[in-house]
Design a protein around this motif. Sequence first.
Motif, mmCIF file in Angstrom:
data_model
loop_
_atom_site.group_PDB
_atom_site.id
_atom_site.type_symbol
_atom_site.label_atom_id
_atom_site.label_comp_id
_atom_site.label_asym_id
_atom_site.label_seq_id
_atom_site.Cartn_x
_atom_site.Cartn_y
_atom_site.Cartn_z
ATOM 1 N N MET A 212 13.129 -12.075 -0.478
ATOM 2 C CA MET A 212 13.797 -11.432 0.651
ATOM 3 C C MET A 212 15.177 -10.995 0.206
ATOM 4 O O MET A 212 15.694 -11.483 -0.809
ATOM 5 C CB MET A 212 13.939 -12.483 1.760
ATOM 6 N N ASP A 213 15.766 -10.122 0.963
ATOM 7 C CA ASP A 213 17.109 -9.671 0.651
ATOM 8 C C ASP A 213 18.059 -10.879 0.603
ATOM 9 O O ASP A 213 18.086 -11.689 1.526
ATOM 10 C CB ASP A 213 17.532 -8.699 1.758
ATOM 11 N N GLU A 214 18.830 -10.964 -0.488
ATOM 12 C CA GLU A 214 19.679 -12.142 -0.703
ATOM 13 C C GLU A 214 20.694 -12.340 0.418
ATOM 14 O O GLU A 214 20.951 -13.459 0.859
ATOM 15 C CB GLU A 214 20.413 -11.981 -2.029
ATOM 16 N N LYS A 215 21.209 -11.229 0.897
ATOM 17 C CA LYS A 215 22.227 -11.278 1.961
ATOM 18 C C LYS A 215 21.622 -11.874 3.238
ATOM 19 O O LYS A 215 22.238 -12.705 3.912
ATOM 20 C CB LYS A 215 22.738 -9.858 2.217
ATOM 21 N N LYS A 216 20.404 -11.447 3.511
ATOM 22 C CA LYS A 216 19.710 -11.935 4.707
ATOM 23 C C LYS A 216 19.489 -13.444 4.607
ATOM 24 O O LYS A 216 19.683 -14.195 5.558
ATOM 25 C CB LYS A 216 18.359 -11.235 4.831
ATOM 26 N N ILE A 217 19.077 -13.887 3.413
ATOM 27 C CA ILE A 217 18.813 -15.311 3.210
ATOM 28 C C ILE A 217 20.090 -16.117 3.397
ATOM 29 O O ILE A 217 20.083 -17.170 4.051
ATOM 30 C CB ILE A 217 18.205 -15.566 1.810
ATOM 31 N N ARG A 218 21.187 -15.618 2.837
ATOM 32 C CA ARG A 218 22.469 -16.324 2.956
ATOM 33 C C ARG A 218 22.850 -16.487 4.427
ATOM 34 O O ARG A 218 23.277 -17.537 4.863
ATOM 35 C CB ARG A 218 23.557 -15.568 2.196
ATOM 36 N N MET A 392 10.782 -9.460 8.934
ATOM 37 C CA MET A 392 10.232 -9.686 7.606
ATOM 38 C C MET A 392 9.566 -8.371 7.213
ATOM 39 O O MET A 392 8.618 -7.942 7.870
ATOM 40 C CB MET A 392 9.195 -10.809 7.626
ATOM 41 N N SER A 393 10.102 -7.753 6.164
ATOM 42 C CA SER A 393 9.616 -6.394 5.891
ATOM 43 C C SER A 393 8.870 -6.323 4.556
ATOM 44 O O SER A 393 8.725 -7.321 3.848
ATOM 45 C CB SER A 393 10.788 -5.425 5.898
ATOM 46 N N TYR A 394 8.449 -5.123 4.238
ATOM 47 C CA TYR A 394 7.700 -4.902 3.000
ATOM 48 C C TYR A 394 8.578 -5.223 1.791
ATOM 49 O O TYR A 394 9.795 -5.286 1.887
ATOM 50 C CB TYR A 394 7.239 -3.446 2.951
ATOM 51 N N CYS A 395 7.920 -5.434 0.683
ATOM 52 C CA CYS A 395 8.634 -5.858 -0.529
ATOM 53 C C CYS A 395 9.411 -4.676 -1.140
ATOM 54 O O CYS A 395 8.816 -3.641 -1.444
ATOM 55 C CB CYS A 395 7.596 -6.381 -1.518
ATOM 56 N N ASP A 427 4.922 1.099 0.766
ATOM 57 C CA ASP A 427 5.003 -0.133 1.560
ATOM 58 C C ASP A 427 3.945 -1.120 1.079
ATOM 59 O O ASP A 427 2.762 -0.964 1.371
ATOM 60 C CB ASP A 427 4.770 0.177 3.044
ATOM 61 N N MET A 428 4.391 -2.103 0.319
ATOM 62 C CA MET A 428 3.457 -3.138 -0.123
ATOM 63 C C MET A 428 4.038 -4.496 0.290
ATOM 64 O O MET A 428 5.238 -4.721 0.135
ATOM 65 C CB MET A 428 3.284 -3.091 -1.639
ATOM 66 N N THR A 429 3.213 -5.370 0.844
ATOM 67 C CA THR A 429 3.737 -6.648 1.333
ATOM 68 C C THR A 429 4.031 -7.579 0.154
ATOM 69 O O THR A 429 3.387 -7.459 -0.906
ATOM 70 C CB THR A 429 2.727 -7.356 2.256
ATOM 71 N N PRO A 430 4.977 -8.519 0.327
ATOM 72 C CA PRO A 430 5.239 -9.491 -0.745
ATOM 73 C C PRO A 430 3.969 -10.246 -1.141
ATOM 74 O O PRO A 430 3.785 -10.575 -2.300
ATOM 75 C CB PRO A 430 6.262 -10.435 -0.119
ATOM 76 N N ALA A 431 3.073 -10.448 -0.146
ATOM 77 C CA ALA A 431 1.824 -11.167 -0.445
ATOM 78 C C ALA A 431 1.005 -10.381 -1.470
ATOM 79 O O ALA A 431 0.454 -10.957 -2.411
ATOM 80 C CB ALA A 431 1.030 -11.386 0.831
ATOM 81 N N ASP A 432 0.952 -9.056 -1.311
ATOM 82 C CA ASP A 432 0.174 -8.221 -2.241
ATOM 83 C C ASP A 432 0.852 -8.152 -3.604
ATOM 84 O O ASP A 432 0.181 -8.191 -4.648
ATOM 85 C CB ASP A 432 -0.005 -6.809 -1.665
ATOM 86 N N VAL A 433 2.180 -8.047 -3.581
ATOM 87 C CA VAL A 433 2.915 -8.008 -4.865
ATOM 88 C C VAL A 433 2.690 -9.331 -5.602
ATOM 89 O O VAL A 433 2.355 -9.345 -6.798
ATOM 90 C CB VAL A 433 4.422 -7.773 -4.622
ATOM 91 N N ALA A 434 2.815 -10.428 -4.855
ATOM 92 C CA ALA A 434 2.651 -11.761 -5.459
ATOM 93 C C ALA A 434 1.251 -11.911 -6.056
ATOM 94 O O ALA A 434 1.077 -12.483 -7.133
ATOM 95 C CB ALA A 434 2.901 -12.834 -4.406
#
Length: 551
Positions: A212-218, A392-395, A427-434
């Motif tokens: 996820m975007d680092e800024k968002k996580i922080r 929660m958006s696409y990777c 638009d590819m989901t993190p699940a698909d990238v993973a």
Amino acid sequence: MMMLKGELWSNLGSTMAAIMFVYAMFRQYFPPQLQDYIFQYGKKLSNFMYPYIHITFDEFTGEKIKKSEAFSAIQNYLSDKSSANAKRLKADVVKDSQSLVLSMDYNEEITDEFNGVKLWWSANRTTTKTQQFSFYPAADEKRFYTLKFHNRHREVITGTYLSHVLKQGKAIAANNQQRKLYSNGAGQGNRSSTTWTHVAFEHPATFDTLAMDEKKIREIKKDLVTFSNGKEYYAKIGKAWKRGYLLYGPPGTGKSTMVAAMANFLNYDVYDLELTTVKNNVELRRLLIETSNKSIIVIEDIDCSLDLTGQREEKKKKKKDDKNEGGDPIGAMSKNEERKESEVTLSGLLNFIDGIWSACGGERIIVFTTNHVEKLDPALIRRGRMDKHIEMSYCRFEAFKVLAKNYLDIDSHPLFEEIGNLLEETDMTPADVAENLMLTSDDDEEGETCLKNLIEALKAAKGEARKKAEDYHARLEAEKEEKEKEQTVEDNVKTRSNFSQTGERQWNHLVTPLSHIETIILCKIFKSVFKRRCFARQRLLRLILNYSYYF
Ligand SMILES: Nc1ncnc2c1ncn2[C@@H]1O[C@H](COP(=O)(O)OP(=O)(O)OP(=O)(O)O)[C@@H](O)[C@H]1O
Ligand SMILES: [Mg+2]
């Protein structure tokens, strides 16, 4: 031997009869004051003969509503003591399934010593007898601990010893704590209502592994820390110590993973609330009260769990149906059964989130996840109820870098640039990238192969997306044309009917579309008049005819 037993019973019987007789005479002939006097002395005598005090600690407080904190603390304290003392023990796995904790079994007694004072603890349970035979534990089983000590140590025990036990118990709990994942299953056997059951919570997701975007996580981490340290603040502003998060986004973007990361970050238990198995609002409230502090209550796919948006209208409809149902008792029965499944309403859920009852206990986080945020009732997700909305958006490239680090242990690679560009366009989901980054062998080259596979998958997805977009636009165009055609026909029909209604001259047979034969005849006339022939003139004639229609 048999004779002796028989004699014993007959003697006991006659003694009991004699006692009853003396007691009846005593109640009848002794004045009440004298009776009190005698009772007082009787008590003193019994105290002298049996000088022990019993304190009972029930599992639940408040009419079986809430689990007693004292009970849990004592349970932990005694589990520590009983492994050395008790003869019959129960075993439980705790802390990452690495260690066993032994606690004393029911009807077992252990001794403890505190500042030279000896005392006895026992674990007990009573069951209210039911007529039904069942293999499942009875719903109304009452569990409690009993502490026994000598009367002369009353001060020490009620003063220092009990607070020592609570403190120790809590410390042991914190030390041993295996976080739990609770779920509300349907009732078993004679338990008709749903109850929480738990397993060890061992999800490995953390904010470090979350793509996820680092800024968002922080920002999320900061929000969570502020919440967990905010006991005084929430008390000061007069708000229940709870916080609501709404996680929304397409499937496979990491909403459930985020919940696990939150639980691991805060060291909280997780309550996975399945709304469809909750019968009604009362049961929902009970389940909420049973949740412990320091927990995350999560309702996944809230839009599917309950028809929250349409429920109010549906109720009205149901009422109408009920009225119409008169003639079909079987249909009515089956509909009733369906309805029995869940009567939880939107207002019940709102009350669960921020009603009066939501303040029972504290330090609770409520998380809703959904794939369709637009379907939810605005009342449910307004700020204050769902304090933080997280998309929660696409990777994208930032998120990809986290996945590449986690899955392949790669920080940078020449292929990253291409992947970055493709991810921005596709638009590819993190699940698909993973999924594409999962190693299948120990081969050193495997990492690069994974990246190449990902590029292929991204290109394929991009092609597919483009084709879909083209199809979509083509469909839109076709629909637009179709609509325009329909509109023209409609307009013509309207204009004709307007003319016929106003009694104007009927030129309809001359207006478009002119039949082929009509056109030919008119052209011939036109030709013979003007002695010229060409298609343009034919059109001109048509125009004149159409134009004449309006006069
Ligand atoms: N942002 C992410 N970071 C790391 N892994 C992710 C992420 N998103 C998805 N995954 C991986 O994809 C899998 C599916 O993710 P997850 O179940 O969290 O998605 P979801 O958004 O809850 O999907 P759904 O809406 O279908 O419930 C996870 O097991 C995880 O390994
Ligand atoms: Mg999920």
